[in-house]
Design an enzyme around this catalytic site. Structure first.
Site, PDB file in Angstrom:
ATOM      1  N   CYS A 138     -13.982  85.732-105.033  1.00  0.00           N
ATOM      2  CA  CYS A 138     -13.780  84.887-103.852  1.00  0.00           C
ATOM      3  C   CYS A 138     -14.747  83.702-103.848  1.00  0.00           C
ATOM      4  O   CYS A 138     -14.367  82.584-103.548  1.00  0.00           O
ATOM      5  CB  CYS A 138     -14.032  85.671-102.568  1.00  0.00           C
ATOM      6  SG  CYS A 138     -13.377  87.332-102.569  1.00  0.00           S
ATOM      7  N   ASP A 139     -16.010  83.970-104.136  1.00  0.00           N
ATOM      8  CA  ASP A 139     -17.055  82.974-103.871  1.00  0.00           C
ATOM      9  C   ASP A 139     -17.657  82.341-105.118  1.00  0.00           C
ATOM     10  O   ASP A 139     -18.336  81.309-105.022  1.00  0.00           O
ATOM     11  CB  ASP A 139     -18.205  83.629-103.074  1.00  0.00           C
ATOM     12  CG  ASP A 139     -17.737  84.090-101.693  1.00  0.00           C
ATOM     13  OD1 ASP A 139     -16.754  83.514-101.195  1.00  0.00           O
ATOM     14  OD2 ASP A 139     -18.344  85.015-101.132  1.00  0.00           O
ATOM     15  N   CYS A 170     -18.315  89.401-103.337  1.00  0.00           N
ATOM     16  CA  CYS A 170     -17.012  89.110-103.936  1.00  0.00           C
ATOM     17  C   CYS A 170     -17.109  87.888-104.841  1.00  0.00           C
ATOM     18  O   CYS A 170     -16.998  86.749-104.370  1.00  0.00           O
ATOM     19  CB  CYS A 170     -15.957  88.908-102.848  1.00  0.00           C
ATOM     20  SG  CYS A 170     -14.302  88.663-103.519  1.00  0.00           S
TER      21      CYS A 170
END
Ligand code: FAD
Ligand code: NDP
Length: 320
Positions: A145-146, A142
């Site tokens: 997200c990261d 992701c």
């Protein structure tokens, strides 16, 4: 005894549905999953470290802590939670019937007037050598997200995949990375023309056609190299990289439905636009199991709220 609402799954969608349904005095039962979809109860966020984009946490919040807080809030409002995985479901007559398990051990039969499906989706992985060591230490599925985490900043990064997600993630990662390498296993993208063109025009992205990941190497703590192979020439090369992102698709967790609810061509539950209503009256779906596009904790939570409110309206209509 038939429950008014049974919620299947315990990610942000399931818990938000539980909080709303319990506050509406529907006494929901949540079957939170026993290592279902490859993750523990609490869902995908239990597999990450810091969540920095969920509102209300200006300094970020640990993924497990966020999910434990949601679980506590569900219980405090009156949700009963069982750590069981739904293995079979019968939606052919009312009340709906469910069978739940812990691994192969049968745990119980349940009946429900309405069901909220919040079983999420599982990001596909390749199982490359090095994946076990470096997952969440330079490997992720992701980028949104990261990608902004300090370990990825100003480093060359690698994305595997050639679909819309891979293109979107590669473009997104150019905000942080010194350069992004995309490994595409064929000689063309699967992505839409617009997304493909945007990617090819981005000077910070190099597309490696006919190329597959072979191994991830590092110092034991962080990734430093991705070993790749050209599948036309069999030539093996190494790309120095601070991170590797898989973007090879997701698999929605719907096997237990056994085809009883309409799915789209990618296996996601079809909901009527703008609602959590599925093809079966009284069965609602929320979160990643019905959303191949946004796939964020906050969008999952929002749709969980919609599912609980819809179940409440449905039950009220039934009672006349
Ligand atoms: P999930 O979180 O997938 O939860 C589904 C639940 O259903 C699980 O508890 C599972 O155990 C259960 N389940 C599955 N099958 C069954 C069954 N048959 N019976 C009972 N239970 C079942 N999003 C953000 O907004 N911010 C981030 O920083 C962020 N970081 C992420 C990091 C990683 C590594 C990953 C993988 C995802 C991240 N995401 C992030 C995405 C976010 O986690 C998801 O969008 C969100 O968790 C989806 O919520 P959900 O409730 O739909 O499903
Ligand atoms: P897709 O299934 O569309 O693409 C997956 C990609 O990963 C393909 O290029 C595929 O290669 C590749 N792949 C799959 N398995 C492997 C493997 N084992 N090794 C190497 N490569 C592999 O998934 P997406 O997540 O990209 O998209 C899912 C859906 O969501 C699509 O409908 C997409 O359009 C949509 N979406 C739309 C967005 C938007 O409109 N902004 C953004 C993100 C997703 P191959 O092509 O060879 O099969």
């Amino acid at each position: 005894m038939s429950r008014k609402v049974v919620i299947i799954g315990s990610g942000p969608a399931g818990h938000t549905a539980a909080i709303y349904a319990s506050r509406a005095c529907l006494e929901p039962l949540m079957l939170e999953g026993f290592m279902a979809g490859g993750v523990a109860a609490g869902g995908q966020l239990t597999t990450t470290t810091e969540v920095e984009n969920f509102p209300g946490f200006p300094k970020g919040v640990d993924g497990i802590e966020l999910m434990m807080n949601m679980r506590e809030q569900s219980i405090n409002n009156g949700t009963e939670i069982l750590t069981e995985t739904v293995g079979e479901i019968d939606l052919s007559s009312r009340p709906f019937k469910l069978k739940a398990y812990q691994n192969d051990q049968f745990m119980g039969d349940y009946e429900a007037e309405t069901i909220i499906i919040a079983t999420g989706a599982t990001a596909k992985r390749l199982g490359l050598p090095g994946e076990e060591t470096y997952w969440s230490k330079g490997m992720s599925a992701c980028a949104v997200c990261d990608g902004g985490l300090p370990i990825y900043r100003d480093k060359p990064l690698v994305v595997i995949g050639g679909g819309d997600s891979a293109c979107e993630e590669a473009n997104y990662l150019t905000k942080f990375a010194s350069h992004v390498h995309m490994l595409v296993r064929r000689d063309e993208f699967r992505a839409s023309k617009t997304m493909a063109n945007r990617t090819l025009k981005n000077e910070k992205i190099t597309v490696h056609w006919n190329t597959e990941g072979v191994e991830v190497k590092g110092d034991g703590n962080l990734v430093s190299t991705v070993v790749v192979k050209n599948n036309k020439t069999d030539e093996i090369t190494e790309i120095p990289a601070g991170g590797l992102f898989y973007a090879i698709g997701h698999k929605p967790n719907v096997d237990f439905l056994n085809g009883q609810v309409e799915l789209d061509e990618n296996g996601y539950i079809v909901t009527k636009p703008g609602t959590p209503e599925t093809s079966i009256e009284g069965v609602f779906a929320c979160g990643d199991v019905q959303d191949h596009k946004w796939r964020q904790a906050i969008t999952a939570a929002g749709s969980g709220c919609m599912a609980a409110l819809s179940a409440e309206h449905f039950l009220a209509d039934q009672e006349g």
